[in-house]
Write a protein that holds these residues in place. Sequence first.
Motif, PDB file in Angstrom:
ATOM      1  N   LEU A  32       7.201  -1.722 -13.669  1.00 20.76           N
ATOM      2  CA  LEU A  32       7.222  -2.797 -12.681  1.00 20.76           C
ATOM      3  C   LEU A  32       7.458  -2.235 -11.283  1.00 20.76           C
ATOM      4  CD1 LEU A  32       7.294  -5.748 -11.801  1.00 20.76           C
ATOM      5  CD2 LEU A  32       9.713  -5.826 -12.477  1.00 20.76           C
ATOM      6  N   ALA A  33       8.353  -1.271 -11.163  1.00 22.18           N
ATOM      7  CA  ALA A  33       8.631  -0.662  -9.855  1.00 22.18           C
ATOM      8  C   ALA A  33       7.378  -0.002  -9.287  1.00 22.18           C
ATOM      9  CB  ALA A  33       9.760   0.363  -9.990  1.00 22.18           C
ATOM     10  N   VAL A  34       6.636   0.715 -10.126  1.00 25.06           N
ATOM     11  CA  VAL A  34       5.397   1.346  -9.680  1.00 25.06           C
ATOM     12  C   VAL A  34       4.378   0.290  -9.251  1.00 25.06           C
ATOM     13  CG1 VAL A  34       3.431   2.762 -10.402  1.00 25.06           C
ATOM     14  CG2 VAL A  34       5.754   3.380 -11.122  1.00 25.06           C
ATOM     15  N   GLU A  35       4.247  -0.755 -10.049  1.00 22.89           N
ATOM     16  CA  GLU A  35       3.306  -1.837  -9.759  1.00 22.89           C
ATOM     17  C   GLU A  35       3.654  -2.535  -8.443  1.00 22.89           C
ATOM     18  OE1 GLU A  35       0.705  -5.382 -10.608  1.00 22.89           O
ATOM     19  OE2 GLU A  35       0.641  -3.232 -10.980  1.00 22.89           O
ATOM     20  N   VAL A  36       4.933  -2.800  -8.220  1.00 22.49           N
ATOM     21  CA  VAL A  36       5.371  -3.500  -7.008  1.00 22.49           C
ATOM     22  C   VAL A  36       5.015  -2.704  -5.761  1.00 22.49           C
ATOM     23  CG1 VAL A  36       7.430  -4.177  -5.702  1.00 22.49           C
ATOM     24  CG2 VAL A  36       7.196  -4.857  -8.088  1.00 22.49           C
ATOM     25  N   VAL A  37       5.213  -1.386  -5.805  1.00 21.90           N
ATOM     26  CA  VAL A  37       4.907  -0.539  -4.645  1.00 21.90           C
ATOM     27  C   VAL A  37       3.400  -0.402  -4.455  1.00 21.90           C
ATOM     28  CG1 VAL A  37       5.109   1.776  -3.678  1.00 21.90           C
ATOM     29  CG2 VAL A  37       7.081   0.727  -4.814  1.00 21.90           C
ATOM     30  N   VAL A  63      -4.882   1.232  -2.088  1.00 24.02           N
ATOM     31  CA  VAL A  63      -4.181   1.555  -3.331  1.00 24.02           C
ATOM     32  C   VAL A  63      -4.105   0.320  -4.218  1.00 24.02           C
ATOM     33  CG1 VAL A  63      -2.003   2.351  -4.342  1.00 24.02           C
ATOM     34  CG2 VAL A  63      -2.840   3.368  -2.227  1.00 24.02           C
ATOM     35  N   ASP A  64      -3.946  -0.861  -3.585  1.00 27.81           N
ATOM     36  CA  ASP A  64      -3.868  -2.093  -4.376  1.00 27.81           C
ATOM     37  C   ASP A  64      -5.170  -2.351  -5.128  1.00 27.81           C
ATOM     38  OD1 ASP A  64      -5.393  -2.698  -2.152  1.00 27.81           O
ATOM     39  OD2 ASP A  64      -4.447  -4.632  -1.771  1.00 27.81           O
ATOM     40  N   LEU A  77      -9.226 -13.477 -10.467  1.00 26.67           N
ATOM     41  CA  LEU A  77      -9.051 -14.235  -9.230  1.00 26.67           C
ATOM     42  C   LEU A  77      -8.205 -13.445  -8.232  1.00 26.67           C
ATOM     43  CD1 LEU A  77      -9.443 -16.823  -7.630  1.00 26.67           C
ATOM     44  CD2 LEU A  77      -7.440 -17.774  -8.785  1.00 26.67           C
ATOM     45  N   LYS A  78      -7.130 -12.858  -8.703  1.00 26.68           N
ATOM     46  CA  LYS A  78      -6.263 -12.042  -7.846  1.00 26.68           C
ATOM     47  C   LYS A  78      -7.030 -10.845  -7.284  1.00 26.68           C
ATOM     48  CE  LYS A  78      -2.596  -8.623  -8.498  1.00 26.68           C
ATOM     49  NZ  LYS A  78      -1.869  -8.670  -7.218  1.00 26.68           N
ATOM     50  N   SER A  79      -7.784 -10.163  -8.146  1.00 29.13           N
ATOM     51  CA  SER A  79      -8.525  -8.973  -7.724  1.00 29.13           C
ATOM     52  C   SER A  79      -9.627  -9.302  -6.732  1.00 29.13           C
ATOM     53  CB  SER A  79      -9.131  -8.279  -8.957  1.00 29.13           C
ATOM     54  OG  SER A  79      -8.127  -7.904  -9.866  1.00 29.13           O
ATOM     55  N   ALA A  80     -10.244 -10.474  -6.884  1.00 29.97           N
ATOM     56  CA  ALA A  80     -11.296 -10.877  -5.962  1.00 29.97           C
ATOM     57  C   ALA A  80     -10.726 -11.332  -4.622  1.00 29.97           C
ATOM     58  CB  ALA A  80     -12.132 -11.995  -6.579  1.00 29.97           C
ATOM     59  N   ALA A  81      -9.544 -11.934  -4.652  1.00 29.24           N
ATOM     60  CA  ALA A  81      -8.949 -12.452  -3.420  1.00 29.24           C
ATOM     61  C   ALA A  81      -8.377 -11.345  -2.543  1.00 29.24           C
ATOM     62  CB  ALA A  81      -7.860 -13.464  -3.753  1.00 29.24           C
ATOM     63  N   ARG A  82      -7.862 -10.281  -3.152  1.00 32.27           N
ATOM     64  CA  ARG A  82      -7.175  -9.261  -2.364  1.00 32.27           C
ATOM     65  C   ARG A  82      -8.074  -8.576  -1.334  1.00 32.27           C
ATOM     66  NH1 ARG A  82      -2.424  -6.583  -3.034  1.00 32.27           N
ATOM     67  NH2 ARG A  82      -1.764  -8.564  -3.939  1.00 32.27           N
ATOM     68  N   PRO A  83      -9.312  -8.160  -1.666  1.00 30.71           N
ATOM     69  CA  PRO A  83     -10.167  -7.553  -0.634  1.00 30.71           C
ATOM     70  C   PRO A  83     -10.445  -8.493   0.535  1.00 30.71           C
ATOM     71  CG  PRO A  83     -11.036  -7.081  -2.808  1.00 30.71           C
ATOM     72  CD  PRO A  83      -9.962  -8.097  -2.995  1.00 30.71           C
ATOM     73  N   VAL A  84     -10.577  -9.780   0.231  1.00 30.90           N
ATOM     74  CA  VAL A  84     -10.803 -10.766   1.302  1.00 30.90           C
ATOM     75  C   VAL A  84      -9.583 -10.843   2.207  1.00 30.90           C
ATOM     76  CG1 VAL A  84     -11.250 -13.192   1.808  1.00 30.90           C
ATOM     77  CG2 VAL A  84     -12.401 -12.093  -0.120  1.00 30.90           C
ATOM     78  N   ILE A  85      -8.404 -10.864   1.600  1.00 28.38           N
ATOM     79  CA  ILE A  85      -7.162 -10.910   2.377  1.00 28.38           C
ATOM     80  C   ILE A  85      -7.010  -9.657   3.220  1.00 28.38           C
ATOM     81  CG2 ILE A  85      -4.637 -10.917   2.199  1.00 28.38           C
ATOM     82  CD1 ILE A  85      -4.961 -12.629  -0.326  1.00 28.38           C
ATOM     83  N   VAL A  96       2.257  -8.998   2.078  1.00 27.77           N
ATOM     84  CA  VAL A  96       2.663 -10.402   2.076  1.00 27.77           C
ATOM     85  C   VAL A  96       2.120 -11.105   0.836  1.00 27.77           C
ATOM     86  CG1 VAL A  96       2.523 -12.605   3.288  1.00 27.77           C
ATOM     87  CG2 VAL A  96       2.765 -10.475   4.583  1.00 27.77           C
ATOM     88  N   ALA A  97       0.818 -10.911   0.573  1.00 29.97           N
ATOM     89  CA  ALA A  97       0.189 -11.526  -0.594  1.00 29.97           C
ATOM     90  C   ALA A  97       0.816 -11.009  -1.886  1.00 29.97           C
ATOM     91  CB  ALA A  97      -1.309 -11.255  -0.590  1.00 29.97           C
ATOM     92  N   SER A  98       1.074  -9.705  -1.938  1.00 30.80           N
ATOM     93  CA  SER A  98       1.656  -9.115  -3.144  1.00 30.80           C
ATOM     94  C   SER A  98       3.058  -9.655  -3.404  1.00 30.80           C
ATOM     95  CB  SER A  98       1.713  -7.591  -3.004  1.00 30.80           C
ATOM     96  OG  SER A  98       2.311  -7.004  -4.142  1.00 30.80           O
ATOM     97  N   THR A  99       3.854  -9.784  -2.355  1.00 32.36           N
ATOM     98  CA  THR A  99       5.201 -10.323  -2.508  1.00 32.36           C
ATOM     99  C   THR A  99       5.154 -11.761  -3.003  1.00 32.36           C
ATOM    100  OG1 THR A  99       6.042  -8.886  -0.736  1.00 32.36           O
ATOM    101  CG2 THR A  99       7.370 -10.817  -1.322  1.00 32.36           C
ATOM    102  N   ALA A 100       4.217 -12.541  -2.458  1.00 35.96           N
ATOM    103  CA  ALA A 100       4.063 -13.935  -2.896  1.00 35.96           C
ATOM    104  C   ALA A 100       3.638 -13.992  -4.365  1.00 35.96           C
ATOM    105  CB  ALA A 100       3.034 -14.645  -2.024  1.00 35.96           C
TER     106      ALA A 100
END
Length: 205
Positions: free
Chosen positions: A57-62, A69-70, A128-136, A147-151
């Motif tokens: 989880l720690a690796v994923e969060v960072v 990298v995301d 959905l998450k993977s498609a939204a992240r490049p747009v963000i 910000v998106a990752s924390t949310a």
Amino acid sequence: MFEVLTGTGLAASAGLNAYIPLLTMGLLARYTDLIDLPSGWAWLGNGWVMIILAGLLAVEVVADKVPVVDHVNDVVQTVVRPTAGGLAFGAGSSTETVTVSDPGSFFSSHQWVPVATGVLIAFGVHLLKSAARPVINATTAGVGAPVASTAEDATSVVMSVVALLLPVLVLLFLAGLVVFLFWFRRRRADRRRERQAARAAGFRV
């Protein structure tokens, strides 16, 4: 019905972050009386398993908060998140909680169904998450990634806890997910039209 909502909430949570729902179940089962994992899923409350999950989880969060990298992380998680979703749905839907007193009755004859269902739900949320992240990232020059990752992480935590303790509220999360899906599709269509308009203007010049 509560079993389905519990499993759905945990699987959707895994689609956002593979390790949060599994770690949440392990912690609640080991240190509280709020949930009682069945024997087949008791390993989630094992100390070493929780340590491993916490490390992952720690690796994923960072990783999920760093632009580029995301995206690599999302590619790797294409297998991990659906798998975790299947485990989370299977464990959650067969766990005795404060709202589910007879979890074995719903999926008693088809034990593979909840796991397969969880895989599909988590995979859909992951896509959905993977498609939204490049747009963000593109619209915010990468600033929106953390910000998106924390949310997403916060949503995963809240959804995991709610799915186990008050599963009826999972319906609200699912409704929000549908609203986001429609917004995202509309946003992508708007950006496509903007690019086409800019390209056409360039040709005219």
